[in-house]
Design a protein around this motif. Structure first.
Motif, mmCIF file in Angstrom:
data_model
loop_
_atom_site.group_PDB
_atom_site.id
_atom_site.type_symbol
_atom_site.label_atom_id
_atom_site.label_comp_id
_atom_site.label_asym_id
_atom_site.label_seq_id
_atom_site.Cartn_x
_atom_site.Cartn_y
_atom_site.Cartn_z
ATOM 1 N N LYS A 112 0.895 -1.212 0.017
ATOM 2 C CA LYS A 112 0.022 -0.092 0.131
ATOM 3 C C LYS A 112 0.959 1.118 0.040
ATOM 4 N N LEU A 113 2.153 1.171 0.653
ATOM 5 C CA LEU A 113 2.757 2.396 0.584
ATOM 6 C C LEU A 113 3.471 2.726 -0.601
ATOM 7 N N GLN A 114 3.651 1.751 -1.549
ATOM 8 C CA GLN A 114 4.298 2.101 -2.695
ATOM 9 C C GLN A 114 2.952 2.520 -3.865
ATOM 10 N N SER A 115 2.028 2.593 -3.415
ATOM 11 C CA SER A 115 0.909 3.183 -4.475
ATOM 12 C C SER A 115 1.172 4.408 -5.075
ATOM 13 N N GLY A 116 1.416 5.267 -4.101
ATOM 14 C CA GLY A 116 1.643 6.829 -4.594
ATOM 15 C C GLY A 116 3.024 7.185 -4.475
ATOM 16 N N ASP A 117 4.213 6.408 -4.402
ATOM 17 C CA ASP A 117 5.499 7.018 -4.436
ATOM 18 C C ASP A 117 6.019 7.290 -5.640
ATOM 19 N N HIS A 118 5.519 7.079 -6.821
ATOM 20 C CA HIS A 118 6.079 7.404 -7.817
ATOM 21 C C HIS A 118 5.088 8.136 -8.991
ATOM 22 N N THR A 119 5.424 8.935 -9.663
ATOM 23 C CA THR A 119 4.628 9.468 -10.720
ATOM 24 C C THR A 119 4.639 8.630 -11.939
ATOM 25 N N ASP A 120 5.777 8.105 -12.128
ATOM 26 C CA ASP A 120 5.914 7.263 -13.540
ATOM 27 C C ASP A 120 5.365 5.844 -13.197
ATOM 28 N N LEU A 121 4.253 5.679 -14.060
ATOM 29 C CA LEU A 121 3.566 4.301 -13.698
ATOM 30 C C LEU A 121 4.578 2.874 -13.794
ATOM 31 N N GLU A 122 5.507 2.833 -14.870
ATOM 32 C CA GLU A 122 6.307 1.894 -14.754
ATOM 33 C C GLU A 122 7.186 1.775 -13.644
ATOM 34 N N THR A 123 7.665 2.691 -13.249
ATOM 35 C CA THR A 123 8.626 2.827 -12.211
ATOM 36 C C THR A 123 7.901 2.351 -10.779
ATOM 37 N N ALA A 124 6.615 2.718 -10.727
ATOM 38 C CA ALA A 124 5.733 2.387 -9.521
ATOM 39 C C ALA A 124 5.387 1.120 -9.751
ATOM 40 N N LEU A 125 5.085 0.514 -10.854
ATOM 41 C CA LEU A 125 4.675 -0.995 -10.753
ATOM 42 C C LEU A 125 5.873 -1.822 -10.661
ATOM 43 N N CYS A 126 7.284 -1.312 -10.975
ATOM 44 C CA CYS A 126 8.445 -2.104 -10.952
ATOM 45 C C CYS A 126 8.605 -2.296 -9.408
ATOM 46 N N ALA A 170 -3.353 -8.282 -2.462
ATOM 47 C CA ALA A 170 -2.609 -6.966 -2.225
ATOM 48 C C ALA A 170 -2.111 -6.227 -3.544
ATOM 49 N N LEU A 171 -1.573 -6.896 -4.684
ATOM 50 C CA LEU A 171 -1.281 -6.478 -5.838
ATOM 51 C C LEU A 171 -2.425 -5.977 -6.465
ATOM 52 N N ALA A 172 -3.609 -6.660 -6.512
ATOM 53 C CA ALA A 172 -4.963 -6.350 -7.294
ATOM 54 C C ALA A 172 -5.189 -5.170 -6.577
ATOM 55 N N ASP A 173 -5.117 -4.653 -5.483
ATOM 56 C CA ASP A 173 -5.753 -3.415 -4.892
ATOM 57 C C ASP A 173 -4.949 -2.432 -5.514
ATOM 58 N N TRP A 174 -3.707 -2.574 -5.472
ATOM 59 C CA TRP A 174 -2.636 -1.569 -6.302
ATOM 60 C C TRP A 174 -2.799 -1.371 -7.530
ATOM 61 N N LEU A 175 -3.482 -2.327 -8.324
ATOM 62 C CA LEU A 175 -3.779 -2.216 -9.835
ATOM 63 C C LEU A 175 -4.971 -1.386 -9.860
ATOM 64 N N ARG A 176 -5.939 -1.479 -8.757
ATOM 65 C CA ARG A 176 -7.332 -0.670 -8.927
ATOM 66 C C ARG A 176 -7.061 0.613 -8.661
ATOM 67 N N VAL A 177 -6.168 1.117 -7.807
ATOM 68 C CA VAL A 177 -5.779 2.520 -7.536
ATOM 69 C C VAL A 177 -5.137 3.194 -8.962
ATOM 70 N N GLN A 178 -4.403 2.164 -9.662
ATOM 71 C CA GLN A 178 -3.991 2.886 -10.827
ATOM 72 C C GLN A 178 -5.118 2.892 -11.920
ATOM 73 N N GLU A 179 -6.153 2.016 -11.864
ATOM 74 C CA GLU A 179 -7.159 1.947 -12.601
ATOM 75 C C GLU A 179 -7.969 3.093 -12.448
ATOM 76 N N SER A 180 -8.188 3.487 -11.131
ATOM 77 C CA SER A 180 -9.225 4.628 -10.682
ATOM 78 C C SER A 180 -8.447 6.125 -11.158
ATOM 79 N N ARG A 181 -7.287 6.126 -11.291
ATOM 80 C CA ARG A 181 -6.625 7.035 -11.783
ATOM 81 C C ARG A 181 -6.508 7.269 -13.304
ATOM 82 N N GLY A 182 -7.200 6.233 -14.078
ATOM 83 C CA GLY A 182 -7.077 6.347 -15.412
ATOM 84 C C GLY A 182 -5.916 6.120 -16.075
ATOM 85 N N LEU A 183 -5.031 5.302 -15.387
ATOM 86 C CA LEU A 183 -3.693 5.096 -16.044
ATOM 87 C C LEU A 183 -3.719 3.779 -16.717
#
Length: 225
Positions: A91-105, A152-165
């Motif tokens: 959960k702490l990782q979900s907003g740490d990076h502006t670049d999606l690929e870096t955040a997913l990594c 946990a990873l699915a929740d992370w992906l949902r956050v990115q989907e809610s952001r329209g990314l």
């Protein structure tokens, strides 16, 4: 009643005047779970006893039984505790990076740190070896480790989907695919082929490749090209 620690050097804190220091039960449980993780990974489930865990944790067996009723509950609590900490890290990782690929990594690296941890692999070996004698072990590990990691990873992906990314048809299925891409091959090699686990730089390189491959298929800017 909480676990009591008596200072070995009475001069360390003269204010105590010989009175024991009280340690909270939650802190004592954490110490017990950490000791249990080492014991289960090193000796196996059958050979691990409450007494050896208590000895490693530095508590009495009476205290351990007061907090945790039996060995099955100790194993389940130990796995759940490790996953609780893991989920908070994801959960702490979900907003740490502006670049999606870096955040997913970064999120995939947290997953890999758990799935490819030497002691976690050792626990999986125990389950494979002893599940015939202790059939509930596999279920405990599946519910508390495999299912919760994917969730946990699915929740992370949902956050990115809610952001329209990103756009995904099935977030839970996509999370399972991602985890498999990053961890399945190295884990199988370690479990069945006795191949050494990859180094951290190797895991990081694998996570970057998986993130790039995944995003080329679901990033909103690439749809329809």
């Amino acid at each position: 009643m909480a676990e009591i620690d008596t200072p070995q050097d009475p001069t360390q804190d003269r204010r105590c005047r010989g009175r024991p220091q009280v340690r909270p039960d939650d802190e004592t449980r954490q110490i017990i779970y950490e000791a249990a993780r080492h014991e289960f990974a090193g000796a196996g489930y059958a050979a691990t006893s409450i007494e050896t865990v208590a000895r490693r944790a530095g508590v009495s067996t009476k205290t351990l039984y007061r907090l945790i009723p039996n060995k099955a509950a100790l194993f389940e609590g130990m796995v759940a505790d490790r996953l609780d900490r893991f989920v908070s890290e994801v959960k702490l990782q979900s907003g740490d990076h502006t670049d999606l690929e870096t955040a997913l990594c970064a999120a995939l690296m947290v997953c890999a740190d758990l799935a490819l941890d030497e002691e976690v692999i050792a626990l999986q070996r125990i389950i494979l070896q002893e599940t015939g004698k202790f059939s509930d072990l596999a279920g405990v590990f599946y519910r508390n480790a495999i299912v919760r990691t994917g969730a946990a990873l699915a929740d992370w992906l949902r956050v990115q989907e809610s952001r329209g990314l990103i756009v995904l048809e099935d977030v839970d299925d996509a999370a399972g695919m991602l985890l498999g891409m990053v961890t399945s091959a190295p884990r199988r090699a370690a479990l069945f082929g006795h191949v050494p686990l990859p180094s951290r730089p190797q895991i990081e390189a694998r996570a970057r490749r998986c993130a790039a491959l995944f995003l080329r298929g679901c990033e909103t800017g690439t749809r329809g090209r």
